[in-house]
Design a protein around this motif. Structure first.
Motif, PDB file in Angstrom:
ATOM      1  N   GLN A   1      17.091  -4.903   2.496  1.00  0.00           N
ATOM      2  CA  GLN A   1      16.719  -6.276   2.831  1.00  0.00           C
ATOM      3  C   GLN A   1      16.308  -6.987   1.547  1.00  0.00           C
ATOM      4  O   GLN A   1      15.434  -6.513   0.822  1.00  0.00           O
ATOM      5  CB  GLN A   1      15.577  -6.313   3.843  1.00  0.00           C
ATOM      6  CG  GLN A   1      15.977  -5.862   5.233  1.00  0.00           C
ATOM      7  CD  GLN A   1      15.020  -6.367   6.300  1.00  0.00           C
ATOM      8  OE1 GLN A   1      13.891  -6.770   6.025  1.00  0.00           O
ATOM      9  NE2 GLN A   1      15.460  -6.325   7.542  1.00  0.00           N
TER      10      GLN A   1
ATOM     11  N   ALA B   1      14.972 -10.428  -0.503  1.00  0.00           N
ATOM     12  CA  ALA B   1      14.268 -11.708  -0.400  1.00  0.00           C
ATOM     13  C   ALA B   1      15.121 -12.849  -0.922  1.00  0.00           C
ATOM     14  O   ALA B   1      14.869 -14.012  -0.622  1.00  0.00           O
ATOM     15  CB  ALA B   1      12.949 -11.639  -1.169  1.00  0.00           C
TER      16      ALA B   1
ATOM     17  N   TYR C   1      15.571 -10.682   4.214  1.00  0.00           N
ATOM     18  CA  TYR C   1      14.308 -10.083   4.659  1.00  0.00           C
ATOM     19  C   TYR C   1      13.788 -10.808   5.899  1.00  0.00           C
ATOM     20  O   TYR C   1      13.541 -12.010   5.877  1.00  0.00           O
ATOM     21  CB  TYR C   1      13.239 -10.134   3.561  1.00  0.00           C
ATOM     22  CG  TYR C   1      11.888  -9.715   4.101  1.00  0.00           C
ATOM     23  CD1 TYR C   1      11.680  -8.401   4.514  1.00  0.00           C
ATOM     24  CD2 TYR C   1      10.846 -10.624   4.255  1.00  0.00           C
ATOM     25  CE1 TYR C   1      10.459  -8.009   5.056  1.00  0.00           C
ATOM     26  CE2 TYR C   1       9.630 -10.235   4.782  1.00  0.00           C
ATOM     27  CZ  TYR C   1       9.444  -8.931   5.184  1.00  0.00           C
ATOM     28  OH  TYR C   1       8.249  -8.540   5.736  1.00  0.00           O
TER      29      TYR C   1
ATOM     30  N   ARG D   1      10.801  -9.856   8.725  1.00  0.00           N
ATOM     31  CA  ARG D   1       9.746  -8.881   8.985  1.00  0.00           C
ATOM     32  C   ARG D   1       9.967  -8.093  10.268  1.00  0.00           C
ATOM     33  O   ARG D   1       9.917  -6.858  10.284  1.00  0.00           O
ATOM     34  CB  ARG D   1       8.392  -9.591   9.048  1.00  0.00           C
ATOM     35  CG  ARG D   1       7.238  -8.680   9.487  1.00  0.00           C
ATOM     36  CD  ARG D   1       5.924  -9.449   9.562  1.00  0.00           C
ATOM     37  NE  ARG D   1       4.922  -8.631  10.185  1.00  0.00           N
ATOM     38  CZ  ARG D   1       4.666  -8.616  11.499  1.00  0.00           C
ATOM     39  NH1 ARG D   1       5.364  -9.399  12.312  1.00  0.00           N
ATOM     40  NH2 ARG D   1       3.722  -7.838  11.996  1.00  0.00           N
TER      41      ARG D   1
ATOM     42  N   ALA E   1      12.779  -5.631   9.946  1.00  0.00           N
ATOM     43  CA  ALA E   1      12.393  -4.495   9.107  1.00  0.00           C
ATOM     44  C   ALA E   1      11.551  -3.500   9.909  1.00  0.00           C
ATOM     45  O   ALA E   1      11.750  -2.278   9.816  1.00  0.00           O
ATOM     46  CB  ALA E   1      11.612  -4.983   7.887  1.00  0.00           C
TER      47      ALA E   1
ATOM     48  N   PHE F   1      13.410  -2.663   0.252  1.00  0.00           N
ATOM     49  CA  PHE F   1      13.151  -4.084   0.017  1.00  0.00           C
ATOM     50  C   PHE F   1      13.541  -4.442  -1.411  1.00  0.00           C
ATOM     51  O   PHE F   1      13.060  -3.849  -2.369  1.00  0.00           O
ATOM     52  CB  PHE F   1      11.676  -4.415   0.244  1.00  0.00           C
ATOM     53  CG  PHE F   1      11.212  -4.198   1.654  1.00  0.00           C
ATOM     54  CD1 PHE F   1      11.760  -4.926   2.696  1.00  0.00           C
ATOM     55  CD2 PHE F   1      10.223  -3.275   1.940  1.00  0.00           C
ATOM     56  CE1 PHE F   1      11.342  -4.737   3.999  1.00  0.00           C
ATOM     57  CE2 PHE F   1       9.783  -3.076   3.237  1.00  0.00           C
ATOM     58  CZ  PHE F   1      10.336  -3.809   4.277  1.00  0.00           C
TER      59      PHE F   1
ATOM     60  N   ARG G   1       4.771  -6.373   1.187  1.00  0.00           N
ATOM     61  CA  ARG G   1       5.623  -5.783   2.224  1.00  0.00           C
ATOM     62  C   ARG G   1       4.878  -4.693   2.999  1.00  0.00           C
ATOM     63  O   ARG G   1       5.039  -4.567   4.215  1.00  0.00           O
ATOM     64  CB  ARG G   1       6.896  -5.210   1.596  1.00  0.00           C
ATOM     65  CG  ARG G   1       7.801  -6.254   0.957  1.00  0.00           C
ATOM     66  CD  ARG G   1       8.464  -7.151   1.990  1.00  0.00           C
ATOM     67  NE  ARG G   1       9.380  -8.094   1.339  1.00  0.00           N
ATOM     68  CZ  ARG G   1       9.161  -9.394   1.226  1.00  0.00           C
ATOM     69  NH1 ARG G   1       8.046  -9.930   1.719  1.00  0.00           N
ATOM     70  NH2 ARG G   1      10.046 -10.179   0.623  1.00  0.00           N
TER      71      ARG G   1
END
Length: 246
Positions: A103, A105, A115, A117, A120, A132, A150
């Motif tokens: 993932q 950003a 990304y 949340r 994830a 990440f 994270r």
């Protein structure tokens, strides 16, 4: 899982240098595979694993900025370096049977998920390795801060900071042969002593959210496995006051 390692969801913070031979840059596939094999041991013990990787083996934004490059541009280039490392780790993990998701950003749909949340967290619940990449997506923030952010967001119980030394010392062990290693130290004392374990923003975020950090040597083969099996290695940084030396 050992009672001495009570965590079921971890964030592994890797430096880009862990993917390269000492003193060199680039990516050594054998070293990446060794990291992947240690991650597999965690996954097989039922531990959810999230990973944040630096990009120092490719480019350090701060170093490039010191050489005259625009700082924001240099940081964005460093973030792209973390994506390259994340894809290398994903490839190594999948070669040994692990299911992974990268993932980023920074949006790049062709190679990684953006990304999100909740997404994830769902991957982690399914015991997928979530890597990440892309830092926080913003310049001026380190991958240490990314790791703390994270870890907080996806409810990791501990950050395992993999480095080239076997813990946190009161001075540079490469320069001072009499440097003493901390067995345990508090967040506050780490900041007060300016030990540079992680940057101040990352330490403050971990302190505020009570996420302990264990600093250990990733270059020593099998160290991650020993750690999750309860071996007393590295340095624990937590909210508990007091200093304990090795």
């Amino acid at each position: 899982m050992s009672s001495r390692f009570p965590y079921t969801r971890i964030l592994l913070k890797l430096s880009g240098e862990s993917f390269a031979k000492r003193g060199e840059g680039g990516i050594d596939p054998d070293l990446v595979l060794k990291v992947a094999e240690q991650i597999r041991i965690c996954a097989r013990q039922g531990i959810n694993v999230a990973v944040v990787i630096g990009g120092g083996n490719i480019l350090r934004g701060g170093t490039a900025a010191e050489a005259g490059m625009d700082r924001a541009t240099a940081d964005y280039m460093g973030m792209l370096g973390t994506v390259i490392n994340a894809l290398a780790l994903q490839d190594a993990c999948e070669k040994i049977g692990l299911i992974t998701r990268v993932q980023s950003a920074i949006e790049m749909k062709a190679v990684a998920e953006g990304y999100i949340r909740r997404k994830a967290m769902r991957h982690l619940e399914k015991n997928r390795i979530v890597i990440f990449a892309g830092g926080t997506g913003n310049p001026y923030f380190t991958t240490d801060t990314t790791a703390a952010l994270r870890a907080t967001e996806v409810s990791c119980q501990v950050i395992l900071k993999a480095t080239k030394v076997d813990g946190v010392y009161d001075s540079d062990p490469f320069k001072n042969p009499d440097a003493k290693r901390f067995k345990k130290i508090s967040f506050f004392e780490s900041l007060q002593k300016q030990l540079k374990v992680m940057d101040a923003t990352a330490l403050a975020l971990c302190m505020e959210n009570n996420i302990p950090i264990i600093v250990f040597d990733i270059f020593k083969e099998g160290n991650l496995e020993r750690l999750i099996n309860g071996a007393d290695i590295g340095t624990l940084i937590s909210s508990n006051p007091g200093v304990e030396y090795e």
